[in-house]
Design a protein around this motif. Structure first.
Motif, PDB file in Angstrom:
ATOM      1  N   ASP A  78       0.840  -1.202   0.000  1.00  0.00           N
ATOM      2  CA  ASP A  78       0.000   0.000   0.000  1.00  0.00           C
ATOM      3  C   ASP A  78       0.873   1.249   0.000  1.00  0.00           C
ATOM      4  OD1 ASP A  78      -1.901   1.970   0.229  1.00  0.00           O
ATOM      5  OD2 ASP A  78      -2.538   1.420   2.255  1.00  0.00           O
ATOM      6  N   ARG A  81      -0.033   4.605   1.838  1.00  0.00           N
ATOM      7  CA  ARG A  81       0.256   4.768   3.264  1.00  0.00           C
ATOM      8  C   ARG A  81       1.398   5.752   3.480  1.00  0.00           C
ATOM      9  NH1 ARG A  81       2.991   0.056   6.584  1.00  0.00           N
ATOM     10  NH2 ARG A  81       3.536   1.260   8.418  1.00  0.00           N
ATOM     11  N   LYS A  93      -3.541  -4.080  -0.549  1.00  0.00           N
ATOM     12  CA  LYS A  93      -4.762  -3.512   0.029  1.00  0.00           C
ATOM     13  C   LYS A  93      -5.950  -3.670  -0.908  1.00  0.00           C
ATOM     14  CE  LYS A  93      -6.442   1.034   1.248  1.00  0.00           C
ATOM     15  NZ  LYS A  93      -6.040   2.426   1.438  1.00  0.00           N
TER      16      LYS A  93
END
Length: 113
Positions: A78, A81, A93
């Motif tokens: 991800d 993030r 994700k």
């Protein structure tokens, strides 16, 4: 990385280890190059890749850019993030790649010089 490369190395006899590592890196490369899976080439230049994009940085000398392999994995899982404005999809994700596929891609990318 539960089922990562280290786990394989510990479970295999020395004679076949090199072949298993080579196979795993090949599987990671295949996922990274697959336009319907990792599709890393859509944005990154990778050695031996055809028709690479230029949105992201070239994927070479990856351990020099990521001090820990786990940090690379988190980036692939991800990227939003770390940078909410990134154009890199959150592969884990969003279930684009499963955990094992991500581990294989990480192992492959980590091997790039």
């Amino acid at each position: 990385m539960k089922s990562g490369l280290i786990g394989l190395i510990l479970l295999l006899p020395c004679a076949g280890m090199a072949d298993v590592v080579k196979q795993r890196l090949g599987e990671g490369k295949q996922i990274a190059f697959d336009r319907n899976k990792g599709n890393c080439l859509a944005c990154h230049v990778i050695a031996d890749g055809e028709s690479p994009g230029n949105i992201g940085p070239a994927l070479a000398a990856v351990p020099g850019r990521f001090k820990e392999k786990q940090r690379l994995r988190e980036q692939i899982w991800d990227a939003t993030r770390f940078n909410p404005e990134t154009s890199m999809p959150p592969f884990g994700k969003n279930h684009i790649l499963d955990a094992e596929e991500i581990d294989k891609v990480v192992d492959y990318l980590w091997s790039l010089e």
